[in-house]
Motif scaffolding. Structure first.
Motif, PDB file in Angstrom:
ATOM      1  N   ASP A 231       0.401  34.127  13.984  1.00  0.00           N
ATOM      2  CA  ASP A 231       0.845  32.739  14.141  1.00  0.00           C
ATOM      3  C   ASP A 231       2.370  32.699  14.169  1.00  0.00           C
ATOM      4  O   ASP A 231       3.019  32.220  13.254  1.00  0.00           O
ATOM      5  CB  ASP A 231       0.301  31.862  13.022  1.00  0.00           C
ATOM      6  N   VAL A 232       2.948  33.212  15.220  1.00  0.00           N
ATOM      7  CA  VAL A 232       4.389  33.396  15.286  1.00  0.00           C
ATOM      8  C   VAL A 232       5.074  32.126  15.777  1.00  0.00           C
ATOM      9  O   VAL A 232       4.545  31.404  16.622  1.00  0.00           O
ATOM     10  CB  VAL A 232       4.737  34.591  16.189  1.00  0.00           C
ATOM     11  N   ASP A 233       6.241  31.845  15.197  1.00  0.00           N
ATOM     12  CA  ASP A 233       7.046  30.692  15.581  1.00  0.00           C
ATOM     13  C   ASP A 233       8.305  31.178  16.303  1.00  0.00           C
ATOM     14  O   ASP A 233       8.473  32.371  16.553  1.00  0.00           O
ATOM     15  CB  ASP A 233       7.420  29.875  14.352  1.00  0.00           C
ATOM     16  N   THR A 234       9.211  30.249  16.612  1.00  0.00           N
ATOM     17  CA  THR A 234      10.448  30.604  17.308  1.00  0.00           C
ATOM     18  C   THR A 234      11.678  30.005  16.642  1.00  0.00           C
ATOM     19  O   THR A 234      12.767  30.065  17.194  1.00  0.00           O
ATOM     20  CB  THR A 234      10.392  30.119  18.773  1.00  0.00           C
ATOM     21  N   ALA A 235      11.525  29.413  15.449  1.00  0.00           N
ATOM     22  CA  ALA A 235      12.632  28.688  14.821  1.00  0.00           C
ATOM     23  C   ALA A 235      13.841  29.573  14.565  1.00  0.00           C
ATOM     24  O   ALA A 235      14.989  29.136  14.694  1.00  0.00           O
ATOM     25  CB  ALA A 235      12.159  28.051  13.510  1.00  0.00           C
TER      26      ALA A 235
ATOM     27  N   GLY B 185      -0.692  24.561   7.678  1.00  0.00           N
ATOM     28  CA  GLY B 185      -1.263  23.493   8.485  1.00  0.00           C
ATOM     29  C   GLY B 185      -1.811  23.929   9.814  1.00  0.00           C
ATOM     30  O   GLY B 185      -2.176  23.085  10.646  1.00  0.00           O
ATOM     31  N   ASN B 186      -1.872  25.268  10.066  1.00  0.00           N
ATOM     32  CA  ASN B 186      -2.358  25.818  11.332  1.00  0.00           C
ATOM     33  C   ASN B 186      -1.547  25.322  12.523  1.00  0.00           C
ATOM     34  O   ASN B 186      -2.059  25.159  13.632  1.00  0.00           O
ATOM     35  CB  ASN B 186      -3.838  25.493  11.555  1.00  0.00           C
TER      36      ASN B 186
ATOM     37  N   PHE C  56      -2.614  22.153  21.801  1.00  0.00           N
ATOM     38  CA  PHE C  56      -4.013  22.358  22.169  1.00  0.00           C
ATOM     39  C   PHE C  56      -4.433  23.797  21.851  1.00  0.00           C
ATOM     40  O   PHE C  56      -4.082  24.730  22.568  1.00  0.00           O
ATOM     41  CB  PHE C  56      -4.213  22.056  23.653  1.00  0.00           C
ATOM     42  N   PRO C  57      -5.191  24.014  20.768  1.00  0.00           N
ATOM     43  CA  PRO C  57      -5.544  25.375  20.365  1.00  0.00           C
ATOM     44  C   PRO C  57      -6.658  25.965  21.223  1.00  0.00           C
ATOM     45  O   PRO C  57      -7.537  25.239  21.708  1.00  0.00           O
ATOM     46  CB  PRO C  57      -6.025  25.186  18.919  1.00  0.00           C
ATOM     47  N   ILE C  58      -6.591  27.277  21.391  1.00  0.00           N
ATOM     48  CA  ILE C  58      -7.699  27.991  22.035  1.00  0.00           C
ATOM     49  C   ILE C  58      -8.366  28.948  21.057  1.00  0.00           C
ATOM     50  O   ILE C  58      -9.465  29.444  21.323  1.00  0.00           O
ATOM     51  CB  ILE C  58      -7.226  28.771  23.277  1.00  0.00           C
ATOM     52  N   ALA C  59      -7.708  29.207  19.916  1.00  0.00           N
ATOM     53  CA  ALA C  59      -8.281  30.129  18.938  1.00  0.00           C
ATOM     54  C   ALA C  59      -7.671  29.878  17.567  1.00  0.00           C
ATOM     55  O   ALA C  59      -6.489  29.554  17.459  1.00  0.00           O
ATOM     56  CB  ALA C  59      -8.037  31.574  19.357  1.00  0.00           C
ATOM     57  N   ASP C  60      -8.485  30.031  16.528  1.00  0.00           N
ATOM     58  CA  ASP C  60      -8.037  29.922  15.146  1.00  0.00           C
ATOM     59  C   ASP C  60      -8.128  31.281  14.468  1.00  0.00           C
ATOM     60  O   ASP C  60      -8.889  32.161  14.885  1.00  0.00           O
ATOM     61  CB  ASP C  60      -8.902  28.914  14.376  1.00  0.00           C
TER      62      ASP C  60
ATOM     63  N   ASP D 242      -7.544  32.774   6.056  1.00  0.00           N
ATOM     64  CA  ASP D 242      -6.838  32.035   7.105  1.00  0.00           C
ATOM     65  C   ASP D 242      -5.802  32.913   7.794  1.00  0.00           C
ATOM     66  O   ASP D 242      -5.174  33.776   7.178  1.00  0.00           O
ATOM     67  CB  ASP D 242      -6.142  30.821   6.489  1.00  0.00           C
ATOM     68  N   ALA D 243      -5.654  32.684   9.064  1.00  0.00           N
ATOM     69  CA  ALA D 243      -4.581  33.316   9.846  1.00  0.00           C
ATOM     70  C   ALA D 243      -4.106  32.286  10.862  1.00  0.00           C
ATOM     71  O   ALA D 243      -4.476  31.120  10.809  1.00  0.00           O
ATOM     72  CB  ALA D 243      -5.082  34.596  10.512  1.00  0.00           C
ATOM     73  N   GLY D 244      -3.290  32.714  11.786  1.00  0.00           N
ATOM     74  CA  GLY D 244      -2.645  31.762  12.679  1.00  0.00           C
ATOM     75  C   GLY D 244      -3.548  31.246  13.779  1.00  0.00           C
ATOM     76  O   GLY D 244      -4.481  31.913  14.218  1.00  0.00           O
ATOM     77  N   ALA D 245      -3.233  30.041  14.244  1.00  0.00           N
ATOM     78  CA  ALA D 245      -3.894  29.468  15.409  1.00  0.00           C
ATOM     79  C   ALA D 245      -3.022  29.710  16.636  1.00  0.00           C
ATOM     80  O   ALA D 245      -1.791  29.710  16.561  1.00  0.00           O
ATOM     81  CB  ALA D 245      -4.131  27.974  15.209  1.00  0.00           C
ATOM     82  N   ILE D 246      -3.661  29.933  17.771  1.00  0.00           N
ATOM     83  CA  ILE D 246      -2.953  30.177  19.023  1.00  0.00           C
ATOM     84  C   ILE D 246      -3.272  29.054  19.995  1.00  0.00           C
ATOM     85  O   ILE D 246      -4.437  28.693  20.206  1.00  0.00           O
ATOM     86  CB  ILE D 246      -3.360  31.534  19.630  1.00  0.00           C
ATOM     87  N   GLY D 247      -2.229  28.473  20.588  1.00  0.00           N
ATOM     88  CA  GLY D 247      -2.406  27.391  21.535  1.00  0.00           C
ATOM     89  C   GLY D 247      -2.617  27.887  22.945  1.00  0.00           C
ATOM     90  O   GLY D 247      -2.436  29.080  23.257  1.00  0.00           O
TER      91      GLY D 247
END
Length: 635
Positions: free
Chosen positions: A199-203, A434-435, A460-464, A501-506
């Motif tokens: 669940d990688v971000d870019t901040a 918060g996924n 819009f998620p495609i996988a959790d 729990d792990a990351g969700a991918i949009g």
């Protein structure tokens, strides 16, 4: 005697205007507004003063002085300048009035000085050689008279002083960042399996850019290498129509260590057609506390959300909740087609009060729950500087609350704004629990990237619960190191546990991970073999490692598993080379011990040579920022 007296009068006449500089007042003009160096003599002057003639004057000088008309009204006090008596023989001829262009139009300046526009002045004359310091200064500042009799000053030549030592400005006040110690090199025979959430971000990239553009090197805790690498889009092949993901592997020699290789793993998510997206219920949760008053906070926030509206469909709904000293609903659920109504509600927001973040979150979840309908997606988009200071006595309790809410199907993403009290640690924790995703917006261009170009992937998620696990073959890999993902590490047993729990991918999202691996017998090995360790395993068909990817479909309880062998023969792509350059950039900012003598020049050259197609200019910007960081590091 007559000649000497005349010489004295002329000498005093030349010096007298200088003495009058002690007179100041509202009518005096600044130096830059007076182009000439001439002053008239008052008509009602008093009786002249006398002083002995200077015998050093030669006959020629005395003769020329005798031709000048005497001046009246000179007193002994007017000889005193800065505590000194100036001798008449030190007076020099006045400089000629500087040339000026023909006036184009006249305007009234302060002090009733009529100025011509434009005015082109010659440089002020240099100070006469051999004069005392006080007189030299005053000679260059002699009063001047304009055509209408107004008196001002001539500016002295500008002095070019040496530049002071560069002191980097401080951009941090109470900022806090989610960080962890860099991943160490691991011995494959002891720990062959690496597991983490994607669940990688870019901040982090945007924070680094903000710091560099302020002329400050980011601190190591602001640098998360995986977020830097994943800031950029990569040309990974799309998955097949029936698959949620495609997996792409690239192997290349490590730029900073000839004895190791980089294994780059790229995951590409499926991108459903826009028409296939379910309706969206979106709650803007907006921080309007006093800390959001700066234009680059609430002002930029309003502009950013306005950009997003154009990307929503008529069937999507928007609600706005604001929080400061207390929380309140600013806009009830409103169709996205009613753009003017939504924009008007945004414009009513103003900053003030303390930050009741917990109360705002609770109200936002209530509003989102009321908007739900079958087949729709509910999202909360929290926009804040992260300064939660009311109602959050237990941050871990707040994170647990957000984690419970995600089970209802409402996910939370976080947008950070501004610097000074940016609480990146809270923002990251809330987004991960918060996924959702966390992004930092420092410019309107970044707002477009996050909220327009990547909107589908963000909402819009495609996988959790997407997890990666790599098992390395000890016969081919003696040591390995995962670059980044320190805050997303999972235990080995968590990979098969669907309750973890792990990351969700949009939709359409990409994830890139880089390992540095070392073969047995390499001079680059960092650990000695164990005396009583087990013998390395035999090669498994020449495989370097084995990649496993696990995820759940949105709303599903059971995960899906995909597996890919890593042979080591996968070609090095241009995408992998650029990702390696950014990974090296991040490690340089962190002061990593793993880079050896590899430095800024090598990182910049690698990034510049692997830019490839750069439709949005993100990679060109990266090279520019690397050069800026190099210059700041040199100071």
């Amino acid at each position: 005697m007559t000649t000497s007296a005349a010489a004295l009068v002329l000498g005093v006449a030349v010096i007298l205007p200088v003495a009058d500089l002690r007179l100041t007042g509202p009518g005096a003009l600044p130096a830059s507004e007076t182009p000439t160096a001439k002053r008239s003599t008052p008509a009602d002057a008093a009786a002249p003063a006398t002083a002995p003639a200077d015998p050093a004057l030669d006959a020629g000088t005395a003769s020329s002085m005798a031709e000048a008309e005497p001046m009246d009204g000179i007193t002994a006090e007017e000889f005193e300048l800065s505590g000194e008596i100036l001798s008449p023989n030190l007076a020099q001829p006045e400089p000629a009035a500087p040339a000026r262009s023909e006036p184009a139009a006249k305007t009234e300046a302060p002090g009733n000085l009529a100025l011509s526009e434009p005015i082109e002045e010659e440089a002020a004359p240099s100070a006469p050689m051999g004069l005392p310091e006080a007189e030299a200064r005053l000679r260059l500042e002699a009063p001047a008279e304009t055509a209408d009799g107004a008196v001002g000053y001539i500016a002295a030549d500008p002095v070019i002083a040496p530049l002071p030592d560069l002191v980097q400005p401080q951009v941090q006040d109470s900022e806090a960042y989610a960080t962890a110690a860099a991943n160490p090199v691991k011995v494959t025979a002891e720990e062959p399996v690496s597991t983490f959430s994607i669940d990688v971000d870019t901040a982090s990239w945007a924070v680094i850019r903000s710091s560099l553009n302020l002329g400050v090197l980011p601190t190591p805790d602001q640098v998360r290498v995986e977020e830097m690498v994943n800031y950029f889009p990569y040309a990974y092949p799309a998955p097949t129509p029936e698959a949620a993901f495609s997996t792409n592997v690239s192997v290349m020699q490590t730029p900073w260590n000839t004895g190791t290789r980089l294994v780059t793993i790229g995951i590409q998510g499926a991108l459903p057609a826009v028409a296939d997206r379910p309706p969206l219920n979106l709650v803007f949760l907006i921080d309007t506390s006093g800390s959001m008053e700066d234009p680059n906070k609430l002002g930029l926030l309003k502009q950013s959300l306005a950009l997003m509206l154009a990307e929503l469909r008529p069937e999507d709904q928007i609600a706005i909740v604001a929080y400061a000293g207390s929380a309140g609903q600013v806009l009830p659920p409103t169709p996205a087609a009613e753009r003017e109504t939504i924009l008007a509600a945004l414009e009513t927001l103003s900053a003030g009060g303390s930050t009741a973040g917990a109360e705002g979150l609770e109200l936002a979840y209530q509003v989102a729950e009321a908007m739900k309908a079958d087949g729709e997606i509910s999202r909360i988009l929290l926009a804040t500087d992260g300064d939660f200071n009311v109602g959050v006595s237990d941050p871990e309790g707040l994170e647990a609350y957000v984690a419970r809410q995600r089970e209802t199907g409402t996910y939370l993403s976080v947008l950070g704004f501004g610097r000074g009290n940016l609480d990146d640690a809270v923002m990251q924790a809330l987004a991960q629990n918060g996924n959702g995703t966390a992004a930092y917006i420092d410019t309107l261009s970044e707002a477009r990237k996050v909220l327009v170009d990547q909107l589908t992937g963000a909402l819009f998620p495609i996988a959790d619960d997407v997890k990666i696990q790599v098992e390395w073959n000890p016969a081919e890999v003696a040591e390995y190191r995962l670059i980044g993902y320190e805050t997303r590490a999972l235990r080995r047993e968590d990979f098969n546990n669907d309750r973890v729990d792990a990351g969700a991918i949009g939709a359409g999202r990409q994830v890139t991970a880089i390992y540095e691996v070392t073969a047995p017998g390499s001079d680059a090995l960092r650990n000695d073999p164990l005396r009583y360790g087990a013998a390395p395993a035999e090669g498994a068909g020449g495989e370097v490692g084995f990649l496993r990817l696990r995820w759940k479909a949105p709303g599903a309880e059971v995960s899906t598993l995909a597996e890919t062998a890593i042979t080591g023969a996968e070609p090095a792509s241009e995408e992998a080379r650029f990702a390696a350059a950014i990974a090296g950039f991040g490690q340089l900012l962190q002061g990593s011990v793993y880079l050896g003598d590899w430095g800024w020049d090598e990182a910049i050259a690698l990034a510049a040579s692997a830019r490839g197609e750069d439709a949005y200019g993100y990679r060109n910007e990266a090279v520019t920022l690397m050069r800026l960081a190099q210059a700041l590091a040199a100071n």
